[in-house]
Design a protein around this motif. Structure first.
Motif, PDB file in Angstrom:
ATOM      1  N   HIS A 184       0.833  -1.198   0.000  1.00 31.38           N
ATOM      2  CA  HIS A 184       0.000   0.000   0.000  1.00 31.38           C
ATOM      3  C   HIS A 184       0.872   1.253   0.000  1.00 31.38           C
ATOM      4  O   HIS A 184       1.962   1.269   0.579  1.00 31.38           O
ATOM      5  CB  HIS A 184      -0.923   0.012   1.220  1.00 31.38           C
TER       6      HIS A 184
ATOM      7  N   ASP B 222      -4.884   4.723   0.122  1.00 40.51           N
ATOM      8  CA  ASP B 222      -4.421   4.843  -1.259  1.00 40.51           C
ATOM      9  C   ASP B 222      -5.519   4.463  -2.250  1.00 40.51           C
ATOM     10  O   ASP B 222      -5.267   4.322  -3.441  1.00 40.51           O
ATOM     11  CB  ASP B 222      -3.154   4.011  -1.494  1.00 40.51           C
TER      12      ASP B 222
ATOM     13  N   THR C  93      -7.246   1.698  -2.486  1.00 41.32           N
ATOM     14  CA  THR C  93      -7.284   0.314  -2.941  1.00 41.32           C
ATOM     15  C   THR C  93      -7.609  -0.652  -1.813  1.00 41.32           C
ATOM     16  O   THR C  93      -7.430  -0.350  -0.620  1.00 41.32           O
ATOM     17  CB  THR C  93      -5.942  -0.120  -3.558  1.00 41.32           C
TER      18      THR C  93
ATOM     19  N   ARG D  93      -6.529  -4.665  -0.962  1.00 36.94           N
ATOM     20  CA  ARG D  93      -5.601  -5.725  -1.358  1.00 36.94           C
ATOM     21  C   ARG D  93      -5.976  -7.029  -0.668  1.00 36.94           C
ATOM     22  O   ARG D  93      -6.400  -7.033   0.493  1.00 36.94           O
ATOM     23  CB  ARG D  93      -4.152  -5.359  -1.008  1.00 36.94           C
TER      24      ARG D  93
ATOM     25  N   THR E 255       0.729 -10.437  -2.579  1.00 39.77           N
ATOM     26  CA  THR E 255      -0.551  -9.868  -2.970  1.00 39.77           C
ATOM     27  C   THR E 255      -1.178 -10.736  -4.053  1.00 39.77           C
ATOM     28  O   THR E 255      -0.537 -11.009  -5.079  1.00 39.77           O
ATOM     29  CB  THR E 255      -0.368  -8.439  -3.513  1.00 39.77           C
TER      30      THR E 255
ATOM     31  N   VAL F  84      -5.444  -6.743  -6.323  1.00 36.14           N
ATOM     32  CA  VAL F  84      -5.549  -5.327  -5.971  1.00 36.14           C
ATOM     33  C   VAL F  84      -6.861  -4.824  -6.564  1.00 36.14           C
ATOM     34  O   VAL F  84      -7.038  -4.824  -7.783  1.00 36.14           O
ATOM     35  CB  VAL F  84      -4.364  -4.503  -6.517  1.00 36.14           C
ATOM     36  N   LEU F  85      -7.785  -4.414  -5.700  1.00 34.74           N
ATOM     37  CA  LEU F  85      -9.128  -4.007  -6.112  1.00 34.74           C
ATOM     38  C   LEU F  85      -9.169  -2.484  -6.109  1.00 34.74           C
ATOM     39  O   LEU F  85      -8.932  -1.847  -5.073  1.00 34.74           O
ATOM     40  CB  LEU F  85     -10.168  -4.594  -5.162  1.00 34.74           C
ATOM     41  N   THR F  86      -9.495  -1.890  -7.251  1.00 37.06           N
ATOM     42  CA  THR F  86      -9.226  -0.457  -7.442  1.00 37.06           C
ATOM     43  C   THR F  86     -10.435   0.381  -7.823  1.00 37.06           C
ATOM     44  O   THR F  86     -10.273   1.487  -8.320  1.00 37.06           O
ATOM     45  CB  THR F  86      -8.155  -0.285  -8.537  1.00 37.06           C
ATOM     46  N   ASP F  87     -11.660  -0.083  -7.583  1.00 41.66           N
ATOM     47  CA  ASP F  87     -12.828   0.663  -8.055  1.00 41.66           C
ATOM     48  C   ASP F  87     -13.250   1.814  -7.138  1.00 41.66           C
ATOM     49  O   ASP F  87     -14.062   2.648  -7.545  1.00 41.66           O
ATOM     50  CB  ASP F  87     -14.021  -0.282  -8.252  1.00 41.66           C
ATOM     51  N   HIS F  88     -12.769   1.861  -5.910  1.00 40.35           N
ATOM     52  CA  HIS F  88     -13.106   2.986  -5.036  1.00 40.35           C
ATOM     53  C   HIS F  88     -12.435   4.256  -5.549  1.00 40.35           C
ATOM     54  O   HIS F  88     -11.321   4.219  -6.082  1.00 40.35           O
ATOM     55  CB  HIS F  88     -12.663   2.719  -3.599  1.00 40.35           C
TER      56      HIS F  88
ATOM     57  N   SER G 158     -16.192  -3.691   1.230  1.00 35.69           N
ATOM     58  CA  SER G 158     -15.258  -2.594   1.516  1.00 35.69           C
ATOM     59  C   SER G 158     -16.022  -1.288   1.486  1.00 35.69           C
ATOM     60  O   SER G 158     -16.848  -1.054   0.605  1.00 35.69           O
ATOM     61  CB  SER G 158     -14.108  -2.571   0.504  1.00 35.69           C
TER      62      SER G 158
ATOM     63  N   TRP H 281     -17.278  -7.610  -3.235  1.00 36.32           N
ATOM     64  CA  TRP H 281     -16.358  -8.242  -4.174  1.00 36.32           C
ATOM     65  C   TRP H 281     -16.467  -9.760  -4.083  1.00 36.32           C
ATOM     66  O   TRP H 281     -16.576 -10.320  -2.982  1.00 36.32           O
ATOM     67  CB  TRP H 281     -14.909  -7.851  -3.867  1.00 36.32           C
TER      68      TRP H 281
END
Length: 672
Positions: free
Chosen positions: A433, A455, A457, A459, A468, A471-475, A493, A503
């Motif tokens: 992170h 950040d 994300t 994880r 890892t 890595v989930l990045t939709d926020h 989340s 998710w």
């Protein structure tokens, strides 16, 4: 008063900041000095709330309500800028103890002093009513005794006389039951006559040391308020005081005297000064206030001290010492706790059918303001220490692995430290992170660790290798908390973007997005996985996990709810709201209790595996353990020297972990 810390502003508007006074759910409170040398309290809204337009609007309404009240017996707002970044508000400071504080320390007041007290409070309430407001939470803790008379404070749940713009939804019961009018207990419209009833309770408290409706449980208190006469044994006879209090406590609002009537009867000959012991409490704080200003170059002449700030509160007393809810001065950890349990006929805010569960057993509580039994000393604790120095990023949130062998700890540096619980040694640091890790959670099988970060994300980590896996990045804003569903297939989340994302753990794909009205700080699955609880601002919601729809919206709280957690049996939902812990019945959606004892904002909550104990931690540096059978405190765990953001029970309930800004994790041995 505490010194300013690195990163604290030196000035807000035209007000120089000289020290820290405390914090609430909305912001940090500082001791300041006006350009002319007058002492003030400066409330600065937390950055995480300042970005919310809904929160800014709520804060602006609070400021306007407070500004509209004048008179000699309230604490005025002297300046504010709700549009600033961050918003701020300045109030005059009132030296002196609360009525509760004075009575607990020195006993009931003499009749002549009660008459003077009542006249001052009636004048203050009349000023509030002239501004079109009803206080709705007058109680001994909200009365400050000053040299020039009592002050009515804390307009946190004040409401307009016409019912518009109120801070709670229809059907919500907010306040302190032992000092509420019957109509307020029944969640009906409350007018000035409701404050007259509360005033009668407060004057009875001043004369006897207890509410006239005290009982062994809140259910009994509610019954007494609605259906039984007050207990006025100990209220003096022969001076008209008991007759006036009896009139104020009439069940029918129309039968109670008006504030002008009360003022006329109490300001007649016979009023007198406070006892010398209480006067000494006030003058001592005034002297220390003058010294504080003098040390910082302020004016010390009497004409410049119309509202000096008080010195630190006694270590055994809880008090609120400024006008708006959340502007509490720092007080000590070992204060007697207050437990309030609510009741109403209809479940407020219910927008869907409640899931089928057996009824919640009646929760009992000690009478409010009664001193609790001596709280047991802290159990022994192992201390896990991070490298660093004070001021480095805090330990944020923790979670035990399902077998209890590993403790995962997020921190403000963006790393996750894995500790071997048996050896008390660090075994790995998960790095990846780019900003503070705000939340960590083990999957039910213990093979995966999820983390949410500032950040933006989420994880997923392989616990065995530390790698890892996703890595989930939709926020689109900070990720504040993560939680696995009980079957481990779904990860929830929550973020400052006002969404809760669900998710699929196996694929890393978004399966649903739940949209709220404000930044989301808390998320928790019910033990059976049928419900998901979220907190956005002051609103707590329940979502059906199969439908993805909101099934209940609880009445809005006046302060943000920063964390939520279900009891192991799924019947109770606990939430951190300001410096209190709120308890809701999941079936009825009712607020059934308030656990009050922290002297600053509550940040961490955890139920023991058997559900018998609730642990809470906060910005006051304390960890509190609550017996959930009787809703009373059992231990205050002390030793941390900074804020405690997280608590977690081991799977067997034998260890409680607490993580702090002092760069330590303490493992408390609860089973000896």
């Amino acid at each position: 008063m505490d010194p300013l810390q690195p990163g604290d502003p030196a000035q807000v508007g035209t007000y120089r900041l000289l020290g820290r006074l405390g914090a609430g759910g909305m912001g940090q409170v500082f001791f300041g000095r006006s350009p002319g040398g007058r002492p003030v309290a400066v409330k600065l809204i937390r950055p995480e709330h300042a970005g919310s337009e809904q929160f800014r609007a709520r804060f602006a309404r609070e400021v306007e309500a407070a500004r509209s009240v004048g008179g000699f017996h309230t604490a005025p707002v002297v300046d504010a800028d709700p549009s600033a970044d961050p918003p701020w508000m300045v109030t005059a400071y009132i030296p002196g103890p609360s009525l509760q504080e004075a009575v607990v320390q020195y006993g009931p007041l003499p009749p002549e002093a009660i008459r003077s007290l009542g006249a001052g409070l009636a004048e203050g309430l009349a000023a509030i009513h002239r501004s079109g407001l009803v206080h709705r939470d007058l109680k001994p803790a909200n009365v400050i005794l000053a040299t020039d008379g009592p002050r009515v404070i804390d307009f946190g749940i004040a409401r307009a006389l016409d019912g518009a713009g109120g801070v709670t939804l229809t059907g919500a019961v907010v306040g302190t039951f032992a000092y509420m009018s019957p109509e307020q207990v029944r969640a009906e419209q409350v007018g000035p006559a409701g404050d007259a009833f509360s005033l009668g309770c407060v004057l009875a408290y001043a004369a006897t040391g207890h509410s006239p409706f005290d009982a062994g449980s809140i259910a009994a208190v509610v019954h007494r308020v609605i259906s039984e006469p007050p207990d006025l044994v100990g209220v003096p006879l022969g001076n008209g005081l008991r007759d006036l209090i009896t009139a104020c406590l009439a069940k029918d609002p129309a039968a109670r005297p008006s504030m002008s009537d009360i003022l006329a009867r109490l300001s007649a000959p016979g009023a007198g000064d406070l006892p010398p012991t209480v006067v000494d409490m006030i003058t001592s704080r005034e002297s220390q206030s003058r010294a504080a200003l003098e040390n910082h170059g302020g004016h010390t002449a009497t004409e410049h001290l119309e509202a000096p700030p008080p010195p630190p509160a006694p270590r055994l007393i809880r008090r609120r010492s400024v006008l708006i809810g959340g502007l509490a001065a720092a007080a000590a950890i070992s204060v007697p706790a207050i437990v309030i349990v609510a009741a109403s006929d209809d479940p407020p805010g219910d927008t869907g059918p409640a899931p089928s569960r057996s009824a919640e057993p009646e929760v009992t509580a000690r009478p409010e303001f009664a001193v609790q039994p001596e709280i047991a000393a802290s159990p022994p604790a192992e201390i896990l220490t991070y490298e660093g120095s004070p001021g480095d990023p805090s330990v944020t949130q923790m979670d035990f692995s399902p077998d209890g062998s590993i403790l995962a700890c997020g921190n403000g540096s963006g790393d996750i430290r894995m500790w071997n619980v048996a050896s008390k040694r660090s075994i790995a640091d998960f790095e990846g992170h780019d900003d503070s890790v705000r939340s960590v959670a083990f999957s039910p099988d213990g093979k995966t660790l999820a983390s949410g970060s500032m950040d933006l994300t989420v994880r997923l980590w392989d616990v065995a290798t530390g790698r890892t896996t996703a890595v989930l990045t939709d926020h689109t804003d900070y990720v504040w908390t993560v939680a696995f569903s009980p079957d481990g297939r779904t990860l929830a989340s929550a973020g400052w973007d006002g969404t809760v994302r669900l998710w699929d753990v196996a694929t890393g794909r978004t399966v649903d997005v739940l949209t709220t009205d404000d930044s989301v700080f808390g998320v928790a699955y019910s033990p059976d996985g049928e419900l998901l609880a979220t907190s956005d601002g002051g609103t707590v919601r329940l979502w059906g996990t199969s439908s993805g729809r909101s099934v209940a919206v609880f009445p809005e709280e006046p302060e943000p709810v920063d964390a939520v957690v279900f009891s192991p049996d799924g019947r109770t939902l606990a939430g951190a709201c300001g410096d209190d812990v709120l308890l809701w019945d999941v079936d009825s959606r009712r607020l059934i209790g308030t656990l009050a004892g922290h002297t600053d904002s509550v940040a961490g909550l955890a139920f023991s595996p058997d559900g018998g104990t609730l642990a809470s931690s906060g910005f006051d540096g304390a960890v509190r353990l609550w017996d959930m059978t009787f809703s009373r405190p059992t231990k205050v765990l002390t030793g941390h020297t900074d804020i405690v953001l997280s608590v977690a029970f081991s799977p067997d309930g034998g260890i409680l972990a607490s993580g702090s800004g002092d760069l330590t994790v303490r493992l408390w041995n609860l089973k000896g």
